[in-house]
Design a protein around this motif. Sequence first.
Motif, PDB file in Angstrom:
ATOM      1  N   UNK A   1      37.104  33.555  72.481  1.00 15.84           N
ATOM      2  CA  UNK A   1      36.917  33.630  71.028  1.00 15.84           C
ATOM      3  C   UNK A   1      35.477  33.286  70.656  1.00 15.84           C
ATOM      4  N   UNK A   2      34.928  32.266  71.301  1.00 11.62           N
ATOM      5  CA  UNK A   2      33.545  31.890  71.008  1.00 11.62           C
ATOM      6  C   UNK A   2      32.574  32.974  71.451  1.00 11.62           C
ATOM      7  N   UNK A   3      32.839  33.595  72.576  1.00  3.93           N
ATOM      8  CA  UNK A   3      31.984  34.699  73.026  1.00  3.93           C
ATOM      9  C   UNK A   3      31.991  35.838  72.009  1.00  3.93           C
ATOM     10  N   UNK A   4      33.172  36.140  71.471  1.00  4.03           N
ATOM     11  CA  UNK A   4      33.271  37.203  70.461  1.00  4.03           C
ATOM     12  C   UNK A   4      32.502  36.810  69.203  1.00  4.03           C
ATOM     13  N   UNK A   5      32.606  35.546  68.793  1.00  7.87           N
ATOM     14  CA  UNK A   5      31.880  35.073  67.615  1.00  7.87           C
ATOM     15  C   UNK A   5      30.374  35.148  67.849  1.00  7.87           C
ATOM     16  N   UNK A   6      29.940  34.729  69.014  1.00 13.23           N
ATOM     17  CA  UNK A   6      28.507  34.776  69.335  1.00 13.23           C
ATOM     18  C   UNK A   6      28.007  36.215  69.315  1.00 13.23           C
ATOM     19  N   UNK A   7      28.798  37.119  69.860  1.00 12.84           N
ATOM     20  CA  UNK A   7      28.409  38.535  69.866  1.00 12.84           C
ATOM     21  C   UNK A   7      28.286  39.071  68.443  1.00 12.84           C
ATOM     22  N   UNK A   8      29.234  38.726  67.582  1.00 13.74           N
ATOM     23  CA  UNK A   8      29.204  39.169  66.182  1.00 13.74           C
ATOM     24  C   UNK A   8      27.982  38.594  65.464  1.00 13.74           C
ATOM     25  N   UNK A   9      27.736  37.291  65.658  1.00 17.19           N
ATOM     26  CA  UNK A   9      26.602  36.656  64.983  1.00 17.19           C
ATOM     27  C   UNK A   9      25.265  37.176  65.506  1.00 17.19           C
ATOM     28  N   UNK A  10      25.201  37.498  66.774  1.00 17.56           N
ATOM     29  CA  UNK A  10      23.965  38.068  67.324  1.00 17.56           C
ATOM     30  C   UNK A  10      23.688  39.432  66.706  1.00 17.56           C
TER      31      UNK A  10
END
Length: 162
Positions: free
Chosen positions: A109-118
């Motif tokens: 979930x955090x990886x997905x959030x980081x990808x979205x924020x990037x």
Amino acid sequence: MARISDDARSRNEDAVRAAMDRLLRGELPPGGKLDLKTLAAEAGVTRTGFYPKANRDGSTRPGPYQHLAEEFERRLKALQAAGEVLDPRDAQIARLKAENEALRTRVAARDATIETLTAFRTTAVSRLAAQHAEIERLRNALEGAANIRTLPVRARVDPNRS
């Protein structure tokens, strides 16, 4: 190797059964598990007695305590099927597996959030750069045009001041 007497075999079987009952109640020795090795150690018999033996002609015969090993495995499987966890290591393994799965889910979930924020940051920086370029272009156009006058900036009047 000498054979044991019937009396010694009977005492050993009683010791194996007593050890089996203790282990299946969850009374494990330090460092012990619910296995034949621990059962043999607790009963004071050799572990090899739980396995089949080879005759000289190549055929096999049951070990002297093989029937007890089969009983132990059968009772252990029945308890596990009933949902009882007798070995604290098994409970710890199950708990750690559940924790591991929860952590993997959180990391995903955090990886997905980081990808979205990037992706959002990249878009925002791109837009800011485009806006800055447009402002610079307009300023340059303003300085180069002779027919455009800059209006004087009036001081703002604060309505709260008297």
